[in-house]
Each structure stands twice: as C-alpha cells, then as structure tokens.
Scaffold this motif. Structure first.
Motif, PDB file in Angstrom:
ATOM      1  N   ALA A   1      13.795  -3.890  -3.938  1.00  0.00           N
ATOM      2  CA  ALA A   1      13.704  -2.429  -3.949  1.00  0.00           C
ATOM      3  C   ALA A   1      12.235  -2.033  -3.924  1.00  0.00           C
ATOM      4  O   ALA A   1      11.439  -2.551  -4.716  1.00  0.00           O
ATOM      5  N   VAL A   2      11.872  -1.136  -3.020  1.00  0.00           N
ATOM      6  CA  VAL A   2      10.485  -0.671  -2.911  1.00  0.00           C
ATOM      7  C   VAL A   2      10.393   0.727  -3.505  1.00  0.00           C
ATOM      8  O   VAL A   2      10.979   1.679  -2.983  1.00  0.00           O
ATOM      9  N   MET A   3       9.674   0.852  -4.591  1.00  0.00           N
ATOM     10  CA  MET A   3       9.542   2.125  -5.280  1.00  0.00           C
ATOM     11  C   MET A   3       8.589   3.060  -4.522  1.00  0.00           C
ATOM     12  O   MET A   3       7.771   2.605  -3.705  1.00  0.00           O
ATOM     13  N   PRO A   4       8.684   4.369  -4.793  1.00  0.00           N
ATOM     14  CA  PRO A   4       7.720   5.303  -4.195  1.00  0.00           C
ATOM     15  C   PRO A   4       6.294   4.902  -4.536  1.00  0.00           C
ATOM     16  O   PRO A   4       6.014   4.382  -5.618  1.00  0.00           O
ATOM     17  N   VAL A   5       5.383   5.135  -3.617  1.00  0.00           N
ATOM     18  CA  VAL A   5       3.983   4.755  -3.813  1.00  0.00           C
ATOM     19  C   VAL A   5       3.360   5.618  -4.904  1.00  0.00           C
ATOM     20  O   VAL A   5       3.497   6.850  -4.891  1.00  0.00           O
ATOM     21  N   GLU A   6       2.682   4.977  -5.844  1.00  0.00           N
ATOM     22  CA  GLU A   6       1.977   5.714  -6.903  1.00  0.00           C
ATOM     23  C   GLU A   6       0.611   6.121  -6.372  1.00  0.00           C
ATOM     24  O   GLU A   6      -0.192   5.280  -5.972  1.00  0.00           O
ATOM     25  N   ASN A   7       0.364   7.422  -6.373  1.00  0.00           N
ATOM     26  CA  ASN A   7      -0.894   7.955  -5.836  1.00  0.00           C
ATOM     27  C   ASN A   7      -1.940   8.023  -6.943  1.00  0.00           C
ATOM     28  O   ASN A   7      -1.890   8.862  -7.834  1.00  0.00           O
ATOM     29  N   LEU A   8      -2.910   7.099  -6.886  1.00  0.00           N
ATOM     30  CA  LEU A   8      -3.994   7.065  -7.867  1.00  0.00           C
ATOM     31  C   LEU A   8      -5.316   7.492  -7.249  1.00  0.00           C
ATOM     32  O   LEU A   8      -6.375   7.298  -7.839  1.00  0.00           O
ATOM     33  N   THR A   9      -5.258   8.070  -6.056  1.00  0.00           N
ATOM     34  CA  THR A   9      -6.493   8.466  -5.371  1.00  0.00           C
ATOM     35  C   THR A   9      -7.138   9.687  -6.011  1.00  0.00           C
ATOM     36  O   THR A   9      -8.338   9.910  -5.850  1.00  0.00           O
ATOM     37  N   GLY A  10      -6.338  10.493  -6.714  1.00  0.00           N
ATOM     38  CA  GLY A  10      -6.850  11.750  -7.244  1.00  0.00           C
ATOM     39  C   GLY A  10      -6.934  12.830  -6.190  1.00  0.00           C
ATOM     40  O   GLY A  10      -7.468  13.915  -6.450  1.00  0.00           O
ATOM     41  N   MET A  11      -6.414  12.559  -4.984  1.00  0.00           N
ATOM     42  CA  MET A  11      -6.455  13.488  -3.864  1.00  0.00           C
ATOM     43  C   MET A  11      -5.047  13.638  -3.294  1.00  0.00           C
ATOM     44  O   MET A  11      -4.212  12.751  -3.444  1.00  0.00           O
ATOM     45  N   PRO A  12      -4.763  14.768  -2.638  1.00  0.00           N
ATOM     46  CA  PRO A  12      -3.451  14.914  -1.993  1.00  0.00           C
ATOM     47  C   PRO A  12      -3.310  13.957  -0.811  1.00  0.00           C
ATOM     48  O   PRO A  12      -4.158  13.934   0.082  1.00  0.00           O
ATOM     49  N   VAL A  13      -2.254  13.153  -0.838  1.00  0.00           N
ATOM     50  CA  VAL A  13      -1.997  12.170   0.211  1.00  0.00           C
ATOM     51  C   VAL A  13      -0.504  12.213   0.529  1.00  0.00           C
ATOM     52  O   VAL A  13       0.331  12.418  -0.356  1.00  0.00           O
ATOM     53  N   SER A  14      -0.162  12.009   1.805  1.00  0.00           N
ATOM     54  CA  SER A  14       1.236  11.957   2.211  1.00  0.00           C
ATOM     55  C   SER A  14       1.841  10.626   1.771  1.00  0.00           C
ATOM     56  O   SER A  14       1.834   9.636   2.510  1.00  0.00           O
ATOM     57  N   ILE A  15       2.353  10.601   0.540  1.00  0.00           N
ATOM     58  CA  ILE A  15       2.876   9.369  -0.032  1.00  0.00           C
ATOM     59  C   ILE A  15       4.093   8.865   0.746  1.00  0.00           C
ATOM     60  O   ILE A  15       4.286   7.659   0.911  1.00  0.00           O
ATOM     61  N   LEU A  16       4.927   9.786   1.250  1.00  0.00           N
ATOM     62  CA  LEU A  16       6.100   9.375   2.021  1.00  0.00           C
ATOM     63  C   LEU A  16       5.677   8.616   3.278  1.00  0.00           C
ATOM     64  O   LEU A  16       6.285   7.606   3.645  1.00  0.00           O
ATOM     65  N   ALA A  17       4.631   9.105   3.939  1.00  0.00           N
ATOM     66  CA  ALA A  17       4.151   8.429   5.148  1.00  0.00           C
ATOM     67  C   ALA A  17       3.586   7.047   4.808  1.00  0.00           C
ATOM     68  O   ALA A  17       3.784   6.080   5.561  1.00  0.00           O
ATOM     69  N   VAL A  18       2.894   6.946   3.674  1.00  0.00           N
ATOM     70  CA  VAL A  18       2.349   5.659   3.258  1.00  0.00           C
ATOM     71  C   VAL A  18       3.478   4.668   2.985  1.00  0.00           C
ATOM     72  O   VAL A  18       3.433   3.506   3.422  1.00  0.00           O
ATOM     73  N   LYS A  19       4.522   5.122   2.293  1.00  0.00           N
ATOM     74  CA  LYS A  19       5.638   4.229   2.000  1.00  0.00           C
ATOM     75  C   LYS A  19       6.362   3.810   3.270  1.00  0.00           C
ATOM     76  O   LYS A  19       6.730   2.643   3.439  1.00  0.00           O
ATOM     77  N   ARG A  20       6.581   4.756   4.195  1.00  0.00           N
ATOM     78  CA  ARG A  20       7.247   4.402   5.456  1.00  0.00           C
ATOM     79  C   ARG A  20       6.444   3.337   6.201  1.00  0.00           C
ATOM     80  O   ARG A  20       7.020   2.410   6.791  1.00  0.00           O
ATOM     81  N   SER A  21       5.125   3.460   6.168  1.00  0.00           N
ATOM     82  CA  SER A  21       4.272   2.489   6.839  1.00  0.00           C
ATOM     83  C   SER A  21       4.432   1.099   6.216  1.00  0.00           C
ATOM     84  O   SER A  21       4.511   0.094   6.923  1.00  0.00           O
ATOM     85  N   ILE A  22       4.492   1.057   4.885  1.00  0.00           N
ATOM     86  CA  ILE A  22       4.675  -0.230   4.195  1.00  0.00           C
ATOM     87  C   ILE A  22       6.055  -0.804   4.484  1.00  0.00           C
ATOM     88  O   ILE A  22       6.203  -1.998   4.769  1.00  0.00           O
ATOM     89  N   LEU A  23       7.090   0.041   4.435  1.00  0.00           N
ATOM     90  CA  LEU A  23       8.450  -0.423   4.700  1.00  0.00           C
ATOM     91  C   LEU A  23       8.583  -0.997   6.106  1.00  0.00           C
ATOM     92  O   LEU A  23       9.275  -2.002   6.321  1.00  0.00           O
ATOM     93  N   GLN A  24       7.942  -0.357   7.076  1.00  0.00           N
ATOM     94  CA  GLN A  24       8.008  -0.852   8.450  1.00  0.00           C
ATOM     95  C   GLN A  24       7.464  -2.268   8.553  1.00  0.00           C
ATOM     96  O   GLN A  24       8.044  -3.125   9.227  1.00  0.00           O
ATOM     97  N   ASP A  25       6.349  -2.522   7.879  1.00  0.00           N
ATOM     98  CA  ASP A  25       5.772  -3.868   7.918  1.00  0.00           C
ATOM     99  C   ASP A  25       6.681  -4.879   7.225  1.00  0.00           C
ATOM    100  O   ASP A  25       6.863  -6.006   7.705  1.00  0.00           O
ATOM    101  N   LEU A  26       7.255  -4.501   6.083  1.00  0.00           N
ATOM    102  CA  LEU A  26       8.134  -5.411   5.345  1.00  0.00           C
ATOM    103  C   LEU A  26       9.389  -5.732   6.150  1.00  0.00           C
ATOM    104  O   LEU A  26       9.828  -6.894   6.218  1.00  0.00           O
ATOM    105  N   GLU A  27       9.978  -4.712   6.762  1.00  0.00           N
ATOM    106  CA  GLU A  27      11.188  -4.936   7.556  1.00  0.00           C
ATOM    107  C   GLU A  27      10.885  -5.722   8.817  1.00  0.00           C
ATOM    108  O   GLU A  27      11.695  -6.534   9.277  1.00  0.00           O
TER     109      GLU A  27
END
Length: 505
Positions: A170-196
């Motif tokens: 199970a891949v949990m939602p990405v924890e945003n520690l940047t302190g800046m607004p980031v599209s976390i959903l897009a980051v997770k989709r990118s990671i999931l694509q590589d894993l799959e």
C-alpha cells in the motif's frame, strides 16, 4: 555362593573377545561394571573357600555394550538471518550410538519461553517461522532404554521481517515537508507509475481510500501497530510505503529531495527499508557544463528513480540501500557517549526517534531531521527502530508535549507505553537550502540519546556543516542540498555512536 570351608573370596573375570582379565577380587559378592568401550563381553565369577576349593559360573551369554549415545552435529541448512513467513529452514541432527531406535525432540526458545516443536523418530525438522525475533534451538535425543543427550541451546538465530517482489504494498499519500504548496497527488501518481512499471503489486487506490476513510486516518505519515494489523487483515497488504517530499524547487538550477520507508503490517510494524535522494541540477556540471540539468522534470525523475531502484533492490533480496563510507568532514564536531545497559534477552536495542525541536527558519525541519536519523539507524542490525507512527500515537495518547526537550517523566511514559530501550531526540538549529546558481546549504543540529532503564543520557553530539566544507578545486565534492548533507551527517553521527556503545557496525 554357599558352602565351602571358612571365608569365601569371589573373583570376577571378563572376556572382551580378545583377552580375559580379572576385574575384581575379594569377599564382595557384587561387582559394579561401567563399561567404557562398546563391544560384546562375557563375564565369569570364580568362588574360592578358605582351603582353596574353587568353583566358577562358567562364561555368561554374550553381553552387548552399544556405543555411547552422542550427537555429532545439529545444524540448519540456511544461515541466518532469514525472512519471517517466507523461509523454511531444515534442522538436521546426526546422532550415533545408544540402544534401539532413537527419539528426537526439537525445542525452541524465544521471548515467550521455550517449547517443544517436534517429537518423533525423524532426525530432521522443517521450521517455518512466522514471527521475527531471535530464536535458539535445542535437540534432545533419547534411545530405547532412556539414555538421553542434548545439544544445548544454539546461538541466536535471527528471523527478520521482509517483503518480496510479489508482496502487496500500500502506498500512502505523499507527506509534504517542503513547507511550500506542492501538487502532492501528481507526485504520488508519478511514484505509482514507476512502481507499477517495475511490476510491483500495488494496492488499489480505491481500496486504500476506503480503508483510510473507514478508520478515520488523518495522519498518513506513519502507522500504528493496530492500524497496520487492520490493513493487513482487511486488504491483504503485507507492507506500506511512506513517501516524503522534502524539497522541490524548479528555479534554476532545480532541486529535489525525496525519501521513503517501507513498513511491515505485521504486528511489530518493523521498518523494512528506508532510503532517499537529494539532488540539484548542478551536482555534476562536468566539462563545459554539459552535465548541468536545467529541466526540473529530468531532475525529479532521477531523484525518484534512485529511491524506486533502491526499493527494488531490497524487494529482490539484493540488500538495503547502498551506502559509501562517510567522509570525515561530516563527523560530529563534538560527541560523548557511554555504553547503555544491555537489553535483556535480545541482540539489538529498540530505539524511538522523536521529532527534533525546530529552532531553524525551515518549516518541518524537526520532522525532517528525525527522518534522517530513522534512515541511518534502520540500516543497522544493532538497532530496532520503532515506527514513527507508533511513537506519534503514544505521544498523542499520553498528551506529551516536548516544548523544552524530553523530560524524565515524559521518558518514563514512553518507556512504559513502548518498553523501548533508547530514545533519540535533539534540536535543529539550521537547515537551509539555497536558491540560484551559487550558495551553500547549511545544516546544524544536536542529538541526545536517553537510556530508559538508567534514565541517563548515554550519547550527545553536535554537528555543523556547509556544502563546500573541505572543497578546494572546481567545487568537486560540494553538497548542493541540505538533504544530501544531512544524510551524511546523521550517518556519521550514528556510526560514531555505535562505536561508542561498543556495538558491531
């Protein structure tokens, strides 16, 4: 014996098939025989009276003495460590001697006590451990007339939790520690694509969302033991991946920092793997700046690829993250440590890492520094790191707030709730990246380790580095992200702490 004149003398004689010899003479009517060598023997008694009259029994029937019952060897067919719920280890005993059929009893000892696992005529036992831990094995051999011998307890045999290429993750939602607004959903989709794309078995997003909603999970940066067990029972997931985005800046040269850890859903919530990457577009500019990366997407792909490839190596059984020997420039500027009290019945110290107090201008620096120490500690067999989600739950339930650091009463609460040996915490004074083509990242922190049994500080250190420390020619060796520098600094601190504790590295 009866009759004769005067006192009687009894002589016992024995024949071993090669020669006859006297073994006892005197008035005693009994002879205690403790044969030392196996073979076929005959025994004869000769009685003499006071005036020399003699009579004997004649030789007895053959009396067979079997070889002494002994265990020549007892060993497993696989060396430790082995994986829980995935390995079958065959223990085999080579025994000899004794009378008649031999009975073999295989015993096991762990934290819960000792128990017999198999008893019968088979000299081998197929062991399929389901739970991690340090086990000891003993074999008791008994012959047909009750002679018994045992191996004694073996050395500790380590069983570890692990995950494989076929494990459901199970891949949990990405924890945003940047302190800046980031599209976390897009980051997770990118990671999931590589894993799959790598062929991993990933739990469906819809099933994961339903689970999180059902259990009202608000914090997805960690997992308690109860939540892990529920996830395993309800979805079949054997492990959970927690990605953390520390840095993502598209300003030239772009920078990116991503880390992740894989946690078992077994009841112990063990951290199976952890790694990360912090990259900058000017890390390796090369001749005529041909190696300069100006495309943020390309740099992100490299950072993500490093983490995914490291995870694949682990799942494929090729070991944990590759780590070079830390450079001397990253050693703590000052440190002091004494060996903590040894954990009873275990070969490793359990350790909880608390969020550091953040006195820097960087948001989330306390959580980031804690994650670096978790990575550095989880790669060592001498430490069992408590999953941060479990630590967070205990802090919330006990309403522990550490504004000025960890107090002794708070340490007692953690020890009672988690039975942990050591607690690591500290202060982040500086955690700074830079923007633009030139500059220096800076990281400064101090760390302390508490021994929960003695209620004493057994390690303290302070570290400070800038990216160009000991860099003299053409920026060779310069660190361009705080993430990359903090990774080396925490590894160096943990290595020095391990040596101060007298533990193997």
């Amino acid at each position: 014996a009866a009759g004769g004149v005067g006192g009687r003398s009894i002589e016992f004689r024995i024949h071993d098939g090669k020669e006859e010899r006297q073994v006892q003479a005197g008035p005693a009517l009994a002879w205690d025989w403790s044969p030392e060598e196996p073979g076929s023997y005959k025994v004869k008694a000769v009685a003499r009276d006071g005036i020399g009259n003699a009579v004997d029994t004649g030789w007895s029937a053959e009396y067979r003495v079997a070889p002494k019952l002994e265990i020549r060897s007892a060993s497993p067919d696989r060396f430790p460590p082995q994986a829980a719920a995935m390995s079958t280890i065959r223990w085999k005993v080579d025994a000899a001697g004794g009378i008649g059929d031999r009975e073999y009893s295989f015993w096991i000892s762990d934290d819960s006590g000792e128990r017999a696992e198999q008893k019968g005529l088979s000299p081998s036992w197929d062991w399929s451990p389901r739970d991690p831990g340090i086990y000891r094995i003993k074999v008791v051999v008994r012959d047909a007339i009750g002679n018994t011998v045992d191996t004694g307890w073996s050395a500790g045999y380590r069983i570890e939790l692990t995950a494989g290429l076929k494990s459901l993750i199970a891949v949990m939602p990405v924890e945003n520690l940047t302190g800046m607004p980031v599209s976390i959903l897009a980051v997770k989709r990118s990671i999931l694509q590589d894993l799959e794309r790598k062929g991993l078995n990933i739990l469906g997003e819809e099933l994961l969302e339903k689970f999180l909603e059902k259990h009202r999970v608000r914090h997805t940066g960690g997992m308690s033991r109860e939540l892990g067990s529920a996830l395993r029972e309800e979805t079949g997931a054997g492990a959970v991946l927690f990605p953390m985005l520390e840095l993502m800046d598209e300003a030239p040269p772009p920078t990116a920092a991503l880390s992740a850890r894989l946690v078992s859903t077994h009841r112990s919530s063990e951290i199976l793997w952890a790694d990360g990457a912090g990259l900058s577009g000017n890390d390796d500019p090369g001749l005529l700046l041909l190696g300069l990366v100006s495309d943020p997407a390309v740099l992100w792909g490299r950072a993500k690829g490093h983490v995914v490839d490291s995870l694949m190596r682990y799942l494929d059984g090729k070991g944990g993250p590759f780590a070079r020997s830390p450079e001397r420039r990253f050693l703590p500027k000052s440190s002091h440590g004494v060996a903590p009290e040894a954990p009873g019945g275990r070969e490793s110290f359990s350790i909880a890492v608390l969020p550091f107090r953040n006195e820097s201008t960087r948001r989330n620096a306390g959580e980031i520094m804690a994650s670096h120490f978790i990575r550095a500690l989880s790669g060592r067999k001498t430490f069992g790191v408590i999953e941060p989600g479990e630590v967070r739950q205990v802090l919330l339930q006990s309403r522990t707030i550490m504004e000025g650091g960890l107090s002794l009463p708070q340490a007692d609460v953690l020890h009672a709730a988690m039975n942990v040996d050591l607690v690591l915490t500290g202060i982040v004074t500086e955690y700074q990246d830079y923007t633009g083509g030139s500059g220096n990242p800076r990281v400064e922190f101090s760390a302390r380790v508490f021994d929960m049994k003695t209620r004493q500080v057994v390690w303290s250190s302070s570290s400070y580095n800038e990216g160009d420390d000991r860099v003299y020619f053409f920026n060779l060796g310069k660190m361009n992200t705080a993430h990359a520098m903090a990774t080396e600094m925490t590894r160096s601190a943990v290595g020095k702490m391990t040596r101060a504790f007298g533990l193997p590295e």
